[in-house]
Design an enzyme around this catalytic site. Structure first.
Site, short mmCIF file in Angstrom:
data_model
loop_
_atom_site.label_atom_id
_atom_site.label_comp_id
_atom_site.label_asym_id
_atom_site.label_seq_id
_atom_site.Cartn_x
_atom_site.Cartn_y
_atom_site.Cartn_z
CB SER A 62 11.32 13.03 52.96
OG SER A 62 11.73 14.21 52.62
N1 SAH Z 1 9.30 18.40 53.73
C1 SAH Z 1 9.09 18.71 52.19
C2 SAH Z 1 10.13 17.94 51.54
C3 SAH Z 1 10.99 19.10 50.76
S1 SAH Z 1 12.35 18.64 49.67
C4 SAH Z 1 7.64 17.65 51.88
O1 SAH Z 1 7.24 17.18 52.80
O2 SAH Z 1 7.38 17.66 50.82
C5 SAH Z 1 13.49 20.08 50.47
C6 SAH Z 1 12.97 21.20 50.14
O3 SAH Z 1 13.76 22.31 50.69
C7 SAH Z 1 12.67 21.61 48.81
O4 SAH Z 1 11.54 22.09 48.44
C8 SAH Z 1 13.66 22.97 48.47
O5 SAH Z 1 13.24 23.65 47.67
C9 SAH Z 1 13.84 23.38 49.90
N2 SAH Z 1 15.04 24.16 50.19
C10 SAH Z 1 16.38 24.01 49.69
N3 SAH Z 1 17.10 25.01 50.17
C11 SAH Z 1 16.62 25.66 50.89
C12 SAH Z 1 16.58 26.97 51.75
N4 SAH Z 1 18.01 27.54 51.79
N5 SAH Z 1 16.07 27.50 52.44
C13 SAH Z 1 14.50 26.89 52.46
N6 SAH Z 1 14.08 25.78 51.71
C14 SAH Z 1 15.16 25.14 51.16
#
Ligand code: SAH
Length: 209
Positions: A62
């Site tokens: 993000s």
């Molecule tokens: N907070 C993160 C942003 C990640 S983007 C950072 O600082 O990099 C959102 C993330 O949610 C992705 O890595 C994706 O794989 C994960 N995601 C999507 N669906 C999910 C689920 N059902 N359970 C856990 N993670 C999930």
């Protein structure tokens, strides 16, 4: 001060100014966590620009202002126990860890490879206390419940039931909610288990699987 430190500090100044982030704990955390160390090498020159960046597996880290706004809305305090859904590269978990203490951050990531890499990266950067589990965040992480705070870094149609259940009464949840357009929603869990919701504007996140 290195060039990177300077860029990181200018980013934090913008968060305090334009984004009106007032919580000093959040600003200090944003100033402490080396975002460049969480992104792929070829993205590092842009690590302190205020925008999302690709982190592999079709996922993104993000934008810094979004991480700061979510931390601000969660009203994080030292020793709060926090559940994160969507570890991604681990950056947001690192920011949360700066405020509440690494051992109080429990994070669930769907992609096994991202989970493994985030765990290793967080360890290398001094956040080895953060716990990362590969699995479906819709189930939360009951082993460590109850949580004072919970947030999703991927958009869901609604706060997942299991996550709501695992937050204590009086606790706060923040997530992008919506299937088409998404809204950043903060909810307080009432004593009767229901949520009191507030909307905090339109956002765009990758989807919860
Ligand atoms: N907070 C993160 C942003 C990640 S983007 C950072 O600082 O990099 C959102 C993330 O949610 C992705 O890595 C994706 O794989 C994960 N995601 C999507 N669906 C999910 C689920 N059902 N359970 C856990 N993670 C999930």
């Amino acid at each position: 001060m290195t060039d990177r430190d300077g860029r990181r500090q200018r980013l934090v100044d913008r968060l305090a100014g334009r984004e009106k982030i007032a919580d000093v704990r959040v600003l200090d955390a944003m100033a402490s966590v080396p975002r460049h160390a969480f992104v792929p090498v070829h993205e590092r020159p842009d690590a302190y620009a205020d925008r999302p960046l690709p982190i592999g597996e079709g996922q993104t880290i993000s934008a810094p202002h979004m991480v700061a706004i979510m931390a601000d809305l969660l009203e994080l305090r030292p020793d709060d126990r926090v559940l994160e859904i969507g570890t991604g590269c681990g950056y947001h978990a690192g920011v949360t860890a700066e405020i509440v203490g690494a051992e109080n951050v429990l994070s669930v990531e769907y992609h096994e490879k991202l989970a493994e890499e985030a765990r290793e990266r967080l360890g290398d950067l001094g956040y080895e206390g953060v716990s990362v589990r590969a699995g479906d965040g819709k189930e939360g992480w009951s082993d460590h419940a109850p949580y004072d705070r919970a947030y999703l870094t991927c958009a869901a149609p609604e706060f997942p039931d299991a996550v709501v259940e695992q937050v204590r009464p009086g606790g706060l949840l923040v997530a992008p909610i919506g299937t088409g357009r998404q809204t950043l929603v903060r909810a307080r869990k009432r004593a009767d288990g229901e949520l009191d919701r507030e909307r905090h504007g339109g956002v765009r996140f990758v989807r919860l699987r």
